[in-house]
Design a protein around this motif. Sequence first.
Motif, mmCIF file in Angstrom:
data_model
loop_
_atom_site.group_PDB
_atom_site.id
_atom_site.type_symbol
_atom_site.label_atom_id
_atom_site.label_comp_id
_atom_site.label_asym_id
_atom_site.label_seq_id
_atom_site.Cartn_x
_atom_site.Cartn_y
_atom_site.Cartn_z
ATOM 1 N N LEU A 155 13.419 13.895 -2.099
ATOM 2 C CA LEU A 155 12.389 13.045 -1.502
ATOM 3 C C LEU A 155 11.083 13.799 -1.277
ATOM 4 N N GLU A 156 11.166 15.109 -1.114
ATOM 5 C CA GLU A 156 9.951 15.897 -0.874
ATOM 6 C C GLU A 156 9.003 15.857 -2.079
ATOM 7 N N LYS A 157 9.524 15.577 -3.268
ATOM 8 C CA LYS A 157 8.685 15.512 -4.467
ATOM 9 C C LYS A 157 7.751 14.299 -4.441
ATOM 10 N N PHE A 158 8.060 13.333 -3.586
ATOM 11 C CA PHE A 158 7.253 12.112 -3.497
ATOM 12 C C PHE A 158 6.293 12.155 -2.301
ATOM 13 N N SER A 159 6.215 13.281 -1.639
ATOM 14 C CA SER A 159 5.402 13.380 -0.429
ATOM 15 C C SER A 159 3.931 13.096 -0.701
ATOM 16 N N THR A 160 3.329 12.309 0.183
ATOM 17 C CA THR A 160 1.897 11.980 0.079
ATOM 18 C C THR A 160 1.098 12.626 1.214
ATOM 19 N N GLU A 161 1.668 13.611 1.852
ATOM 20 C CA GLU A 161 1.013 14.226 3.015
ATOM 21 C C GLU A 161 -0.338 14.839 2.671
ATOM 22 N N ASP A 162 -0.442 15.493 1.512
ATOM 23 C CA ASP A 162 -1.726 16.085 1.116
ATOM 24 C C ASP A 162 -2.798 15.009 0.958
ATOM 25 N N LEU A 163 -2.419 13.893 0.338
ATOM 26 C CA LEU A 163 -3.357 12.784 0.130
ATOM 27 C C LEU A 163 -3.814 12.215 1.469
ATOM 28 N N LYS A 164 -2.895 12.032 2.390
ATOM 29 C CA LYS A 164 -3.236 11.510 3.719
ATOM 30 C C LYS A 164 -4.155 12.470 4.460
ATOM 31 N N ARG A 165 -3.796 13.750 4.441
ATOM 32 C CA ARG A 165 -4.548 14.753 5.196
ATOM 33 C C ARG A 165 -5.980 14.897 4.693
ATOM 34 N N ASP A 166 -6.159 14.927 3.382
ATOM 35 C CA ASP A 166 -7.481 15.222 2.826
ATOM 36 C C ASP A 166 -8.377 13.998 2.670
ATOM 37 N N THR A 167 -7.764 12.815 2.536
ATOM 38 C CA THR A 167 -8.579 11.613 2.280
ATOM 39 C C THR A 167 -8.415 10.504 3.303
ATOM 40 N N GLY A 168 -7.374 10.602 4.141
ATOM 41 C CA GLY A 168 -7.124 9.536 5.110
ATOM 42 C C GLY A 168 -6.446 8.316 4.508
ATOM 43 N N PHE A 169 -5.911 8.445 3.299
ATOM 44 C CA PHE A 169 -5.299 7.298 2.615
ATOM 45 C C PHE A 169 -4.071 6.766 3.357
ATOM 46 N N GLU A 170 -3.982 5.444 3.426
ATOM 47 C CA GLU A 170 -2.807 4.749 3.939
ATOM 48 C C GLU A 170 -2.583 3.511 3.082
ATOM 49 N N CYS A 171 -1.326 3.217 2.751
ATOM 50 C CA CYS A 171 -1.015 1.996 2.013
ATOM 51 C C CYS A 171 -1.269 0.771 2.880
ATOM 52 N N THR A 172 -1.687 -0.305 2.244
ATOM 53 C CA THR A 172 -1.926 -1.550 2.983
ATOM 54 C C THR A 172 -0.980 -2.672 2.558
ATOM 55 N N ILE A 173 -0.336 -2.528 1.405
ATOM 56 C CA ILE A 173 0.551 -3.575 0.894
ATOM 57 C C ILE A 173 1.993 -3.075 0.896
ATOM 58 N N SER A 174 2.861 -3.742 1.662
ATOM 59 C CA SER A 174 4.278 -3.368 1.710
ATOM 60 C C SER A 174 4.957 -3.738 0.394
ATOM 61 N N PHE A 175 6.126 -3.175 0.167
ATOM 62 C CA PHE A 175 6.860 -3.469 -1.065
ATOM 63 C C PHE A 175 7.226 -4.949 -1.130
ATOM 64 N N SER A 176 7.672 -5.511 -0.015
ATOM 65 C CA SER A 176 8.036 -6.936 0.002
ATOM 66 C C SER A 176 6.847 -7.815 -0.352
ATOM 67 N N GLU A 177 5.707 -7.532 0.268
ATOM 68 C CA GLU A 177 4.515 -8.323 -0.013
ATOM 69 C C GLU A 177 4.070 -8.111 -1.450
ATOM 70 N N GLY A 178 4.162 -6.890 -1.944
ATOM 71 C CA GLY A 178 3.740 -6.581 -3.302
ATOM 72 C C GLY A 178 4.557 -7.309 -4.356
ATOM 73 N N VAL A 179 5.883 -7.356 -4.175
ATOM 74 C CA VAL A 179 6.713 -8.038 -5.180
ATOM 75 C C VAL A 179 6.523 -9.548 -5.112
ATOM 76 N N LYS A 180 6.214 -10.088 -3.930
ATOM 77 C CA LYS A 180 5.903 -11.517 -3.825
ATOM 78 C C LYS A 180 4.664 -11.844 -4.658
#
Length: 308
Positions: free
Chosen positions: A271-296
């Motif tokens: 699971l550590e290979k999928f970590s987005t911590e660097d992206l969050k730390r440097d850019t402030g990125f956060e997802c806005t669309i959940s998987f359930s909402e996305g597949v709908k």
Amino acid sequence: MKKAIVTGANGFIGSNLVSELLSHDIEVIALVRNEKSNRDTLAKNDKLKIVYCELNELPSLPQKINDRDIDVFYHFAWTGSSGNARIDETLQTQNALWTADSVRVAKEIGCKRFVGAGSIMEKETMAAVYTQENQPGLAYIYGASKLTAHCISKSVAAQIGIEHLWGTISNAYGPGELSPRFVNTTIRKIIKNDPLQFTSAIQNYDFIYITDVAKAFYLIGLQGKPFCNYTIGSSNARPLKEFIIELQQTLAPERELIFGDIHFTGINMGLEKFSTEDLKRDTGFECTISFSEGVKRTMEWLKILEEI
């Protein structure tokens, strides 16, 4: 960022990035292969300029445009990103060389930074190739070429003096995706009432909705640190089976899921290979669309597409 250039601008990810950039009032030079390939995926906008340029014509781009005040060069163009072309080693290797060409062109026209589009397959390829006694399948030719493109373009950028950034996409999905990727294919099975058969699906996975992918690339170009690689995902990676169950419960709770009938032969990454911590730390990125909402949203789009 006031102006950006995007190769592969009418593709699935490229077109969504163009929309994201325009929403921030950024001028965009959109590179597409030719008029035939321009599928009206790019809405008309006063700040959008479309330029026709094949990948093998990239060195001639400085003669095609007069702009020399471009902040970010985004490179998404890649021939053979799906289907049998993914296992064509000659074509895939050429894509890596075209990526290096893109870096040189970006420098020549005065871009401050280059942002490349990578794949989680880069990490999986490393694991598959360097795991003792494992026999990698042909699908890793695509992953190896993405990894090669990453390595070569980064080295070239360092040598010629242009900032290099890389976005490693986990698994993008959503409206506009036409290739037979996992979410797309599974939802089509539900629509057509086909059997929902899978491997044991114990391997770790992640999915991210297309508009969030576009937002991540915008932020990487804007705030990412030079010569850094950012994994673009939902920050909620987990075993694939959990995603499948959530998709089924969201879209077709009455349907039966069959696990284990199809043998899984790939590599399971931590699971550590999928970590987005660097992206969050440097850019402030956060997802806005959940998987359930996305597949709908994806299913609604696919149903409309099936009716056309």
